[in-house]
Scaffold this active site. Structure first.
Site, short mmCIF file in Angstrom:
data_model
loop_
_atom_site.label_atom_id
_atom_site.label_comp_id
_atom_site.label_asym_id
_atom_site.label_seq_id
_atom_site.Cartn_x
_atom_site.Cartn_y
_atom_site.Cartn_z
N ARG A 212 2.75 -11.83 0.04
CA ARG A 212 1.46 -12.19 0.66
C ARG A 212 1.18 -13.60 0.17
NH1 ARG A 212 -1.05 -8.63 4.52
NH2 ARG A 212 0.62 -6.73 4.60
N HIS B 81 -10.25 -2.37 12.22
CA HIS B 81 -9.16 -3.14 11.57
C HIS B 81 -8.72 -4.20 12.66
CE1 HIS B 81 -4.86 -2.79 10.11
NE2 HIS B 81 -5.34 -3.91 9.37
N ARG C 22 1.01 -1.45 -0.11
CA ARG C 22 -0.03 -0.01 -0.14
C ARG C 22 0.95 1.15 -0.12
NH1 ARG C 22 -2.02 0.88 4.52
NH2 ARG C 22 -1.20 -0.86 5.51
N LYS D 185 -9.25 -2.77 2.25
CA LYS D 185 -9.14 -1.73 3.19
C LYS D 185 -10.08 -0.87 2.46
CE LYS D 185 -5.53 -3.62 5.13
NZ LYS D 185 -5.58 -4.33 6.35
N ASP E 30 -8.48 -9.91 9.84
CA ASP E 30 -8.13 -8.58 9.67
C ASP E 30 -9.31 -7.29 9.79
OD1 ASP E 30 -6.10 -6.73 8.41
OD2 ASP E 30 -7.29 -6.60 6.49
O1 SAT Z 1 -2.32 -4.46 1.33
S1 SAT Z 1 -3.14 -4.75 2.44
O2 SAT Z 1 -3.78 -3.39 2.73
O3 SAT Z 1 -4.42 -5.47 2.02
C1 SAT Z 1 -2.56 -5.49 3.61
C2 SAT Z 1 -2.25 -4.72 4.81
O4 SAT Z 1 -1.63 -3.48 4.82
O5 SAT Z 1 -2.70 -4.72 6.01
MN MN Z 2 -4.75 -5.23 8.07
#
Ligand code: SAT
Ligand code: MN
Length: 594
Positions: A379, A240, A70, A220, A287
């Site tokens: 990831r 979150h 991100r 997100k 998450d």
């Molecule tokens: O890239 S994501 O926002 O899905 C993962 C994270 O930063 O928690």
């Molecule tokens: Mn997260």
């Protein structure tokens, strides 16, 4: 298209965007396995996806080296007035941002297919769920969305009945000229990346990145930024947070929702294997938690997602055996290393380093290479249902009643292992002053930063209004509100060694919380909250030096006094907007430290 769309708003929106983005084709997704397999096979043929021989139906992708996480500096909250976005968000006035982005979107899908993905966040039909539609020109994103959300014709049926949806527009921002050969991971240069949110119109416009939370818009963008705005308007909470069920040896269930910043161990805690015999854990989410006050007056949580998008490096049978078993098959890996025997490698995986591998950039790698084999923010995308300890209630449309809220971050000093808030308002203060050291989940994070509720990068409204909303939720919940705790698994001693073993032993702090709720465990009152004494913690079977426990449970008023000016500075940016109740909490802390 295998279905008919009679929702006029949806048809109009798709037509408008097709005109703007000028794709070669439009593909309405049905979320079936056949569709997923066809898209994957195409990406394999194009060299974008690499089948991982040792893991059935599993594929490795390598992103552009400039598109790996991100980017908060390119993430925007656009509203009519700046005060609605607040000082912690990048704000651009709605019309201005739309103008900039419309220019970028013009012709941006030339040479590509525009996919239309109808999806539900939360179990389809749950009163706590939300419907949405994502448009994207990335088949990689389609496959990720298939795992992370509930995609398909059932959503279309609800839309056709007239239900509304959140508009999620995404493009990698890399149109192809006639005959131009595509790159393996198309994306736009940094200065053209925009991850934009229009909370006043329930819309998301993302441009230029194909990675993670920038592109998988259910996560997100919708799950937190747009939803935190909806939640404030509608009187619920979008947080979150992981969701975890603990079961005591007596069979009593406790539900925990815990907020930590990205890459601070939410997935590990969500899948904890308790080190104390007799205690069991079930995972509900890792998450995001959406929470509403139920008919019983308690706060009920659902996991709006259907998969895990977890950090790979550091994941092992020691740190998270349940995650390791979750990603054995049907998983998408991004930016890991590929071994010569057709498996994956990453830093922190069990076993010896491979003598040779292909690193995340596609280059030869061996243990003497200077760079890591996997990217630090590599990831996995895996279906939640594959987690061996997924709770039988993880898709319960009514959610689970939350007993415990946990906040925390990575702090090598200052913050003790576990603290209990005096009351709800104090808990909101602990959450509002949540702080953490940097991780690899964000490209542009430096130094310790305040990350209130672990929502700093995910709050779609003015953070001061968000704080106020939490006070008001507490007023509504009264004595049925979750009890609030603050933890720090990451404390180090002066030699830089971890003081606490973490992982499965974190259950010891969780047991204390459960026993506090039941009025069974003791605590001592300190200026920062209630802390356990050594005797209040279940430390059976744990070999740990006495001094370490002492340090983990210590509160040094002088060190805490030094935190006050930092908190004041952080709060000062909200000016008059800061809730008085938060200011009172800070004043009370000051006087307790005197
Ligand atoms: O890239 S994501 O926002 O899905 C993962 C994270 O930063 O928690
Ligand atoms: Mn997260």
């Amino acid at each position: 298209m295998s279905y008919k769309v009679t929702n006029q708003k949806l048809n109009r929106w798709v037509n408008e965007l097709a005109e703007l983005c000028q794709p070669d084709k439009i593909h309405w997704c049905d979320g079936t396995k056949e569709e997923y397999d066809i898209l994957m096979a195409q990406m394999v043929a194009e060299g974008r996806a690499i089948p991982v021989k040792k893991r059935p139906n599993t594929y490795l992708f390598r992103s552009d080296p400039g598109d790996v996480a991100r980017v908060e500096s390119r993430t925007y909250i656009a509203t009519r007035e700046q005060a609605k976005a607040g000082p912690t968000n990048n704000w651009v006035q709605t019309d201005e941002l739309k103008k900039t982005m419309k220019a970028l979107y013009t012709g941006c899908m030339k040479g590509r297919t525009m996919f239309v993905i109808p999806f539900s966040m939360g179990p389809i039909g749950s009163p706590m769920s939300k419907l949405a539609v994502q448009i994207t020109d990335s088949p990689y994103v389609v496959c990720n969305m298939d795992i992370m959300c509930r995609v398909g014709t059932k959503v279309i049926e609800l839309l056709n009945k007239g239900e509304d949806f959140v508009e999620c527009l995404h493009s990698v921002g890399a149109p192809l000229k006639t005959g131009e050969k595509d790159v393996l991971w198309p994306c736009a240069p940094m200065e053209n990346k925009y991850i934009s949110h229009f909370p006043e119109e329930n819309a998301i416009w993302s441009f230029g990145s194909g990675y993670g939370g920038n592109a998988i818009l259910g996560k997100k963008c919708l799950g937190l930024r747009i939803s935190s705005a909806l939640a404030e308007r509608e009187g619920w909470m979008a947080e979150h947070m992981l969701i975890l069920r603990l079961i005591s040896p007596e069979g009593k269930k406790y539900h925990v929702a815990a907020a930590f910043p990205s890459a601070c161990g939410k997935t590990n805690l969500a899948m904890i294997q308790p080190a104390v015999p007799g205690w069991k854990a079930e995972c509900i989410g890792d998450d995001i938690a959406w929470m509403k006050i139920g008919p019983d007056g308690y706060l009920h949580a659902i996991n709006p997602e259907a998969g895990f998008f977890g950090v790979v490096p550091g994941t092992s049978y020691k740190s998270n055996p349940m995650a390791m078993d979750t990603v054995k098959e049907n998983t998408i890996f991004t930016n890991c290393a590929l071994t010569d025997d057709g498996d994956l490698w990453w830093e922190g995986k069990d076993g010896d380093k491979p003598a040779h591998a292909i690193d995340w950039k596609g280059k030869d790698w061996n243990p003497s290479s200077k760079e890591t084999a996997a990217h630090a923010n590599a990831r996995f995308t895996a279906p939640a249902a594959q987690c061996p300890i997924i709770s039988p209630d993880w898709e319960n449309p009514a959610g689970v009643p939350i007993d415990i809220f946990i906040f925390g971050g990575r702090r090598s000093a200052v913050v003790p292992l576990v603290t209990e808030a005096f009351n709800w308002d104090h808990g909101v203060f602990l959450a509002a002053t949540e702080a953490s050291e940097p991780t690899a989940a964000i490209l542009d994070n430096v130094g310790i930063r305040y990350d209130p509720f672990a929502m700093l990068p995910f709050c779609g409204i003015n953070m001061a209004d968000y704080f106020q909303h939490h006070f008001e939720m507490g007023d509504k919940l009264k004595n049925k509100a979750p009890r609030i705790f603050y933890v720090n698994w990451f404390r180090k001693n002066q030699n830089g060694e971890w003081l606490w073993p973490g992982f499965g032993d974190n259950i010891r702090a969780l047991i204390w919380m459960c026993e506090r709720i039941d009025g069974k465990a003791g605590a001592r009152k300190t200026p920062i909250g209630y802390l356990p004494e050594e005797k209040d913690l279940n430390l059976k079977g744990l070999v740990i030096a006495q001094e370490k426990i002492k340090e983990l449970l210590s509160v040094d008023p002088e060190v805490w006094k030094a935190e006050i000016p930092k908190m004041e500075k952080f709060f000062s940016q909200f000016g008059e907007h800061l809730p008085a109740r938060l200011r009172n909490q800070l004043d009370e802390l000051k006087s307790r430290l005197k």
